[in-house]
Scaffold this motif. Structure first.
Motif, short mmCIF file in Angstrom:
data_model
loop_
_atom_site.label_atom_id
_atom_site.label_comp_id
_atom_site.label_asym_id
_atom_site.label_seq_id
_atom_site.Cartn_x
_atom_site.Cartn_y
_atom_site.Cartn_z
N UNK A 1 0.85 -1.18 0.00
CA UNK A 1 0.00 0.00 0.00
C UNK A 1 0.89 1.23 0.00
N UNK A 2 0.58 2.17 -0.91
CA UNK A 2 1.33 3.41 -1.00
C UNK A 2 0.34 4.55 -1.20
N UNK A 3 0.26 5.47 -0.24
CA UNK A 3 -0.67 6.59 -0.27
C UNK A 3 -2.12 6.11 -0.40
N UNK B 1 -3.23 3.51 -1.85
CA UNK B 1 -3.48 2.73 -3.07
C UNK B 1 -2.65 1.46 -3.03
N UNK B 2 -3.20 0.40 -3.60
CA UNK B 2 -2.47 -0.86 -3.68
C UNK B 2 -1.57 -0.84 -4.91
N UNK B 3 -0.27 -0.96 -4.68
CA UNK B 3 0.68 -1.06 -5.78
C UNK B 3 0.97 -2.54 -5.99
N UNK B 4 0.64 -3.07 -7.16
CA UNK B 4 0.81 -4.52 -7.39
C UNK B 4 2.28 -4.91 -7.39
N UNK B 5 2.52 -6.18 -7.10
CA UNK B 5 3.89 -6.69 -7.13
C UNK B 5 4.43 -6.69 -8.56
N UNK B 6 5.73 -6.48 -8.66
CA UNK B 6 6.36 -6.43 -9.99
C UNK B 6 7.85 -6.72 -9.86
#
Length: 85
Positions: A74-76, A78-83
């Motif tokens: 989670x960043x701000x 929002x969910x940032x997907x794995x990459x």
């Protein structure tokens, strides 16, 4: 991936091929089941040992990079997907 599977199959079959070559050099028939019967367990164990040793050596000497997979986070809010980096 297919190359790695075929490589392990070849490594597993090395003791069987070596035994068949030894039978040919000893002028015995490699197709005679009586020659193979007492050796099956040893040949299978030798093949498994070679495969396991090759997998361990590949794991120990494999190329490592700093860039790799980043987990989802989670960043701000929002969910940032794995990459991969």
């Amino acid at each position: 991936m297919l190359r790695l599977v075929l490589q392990e199959i070849l490594l597993f079959s090395l003791p069987f091929l070596a035994f068949a070559a030894w039978l040919l050099l000893a002028r015995r028939s490699p197709l005679d089941h009586a020659e193979w019967k007492p050796q099956w367990t040893r040949l299978v164990l030798a093949g498994l040992f070679i495969v396991i040793a090759s997998l361990v050596m590949t794991g120990l000497t494999g190329e490592r990079t700093q860039d790799g997979y980043e987990l989802p986070r989670f960043e701000n809010g929002r969910l940032v997907p794995g990459h991969f980096r």
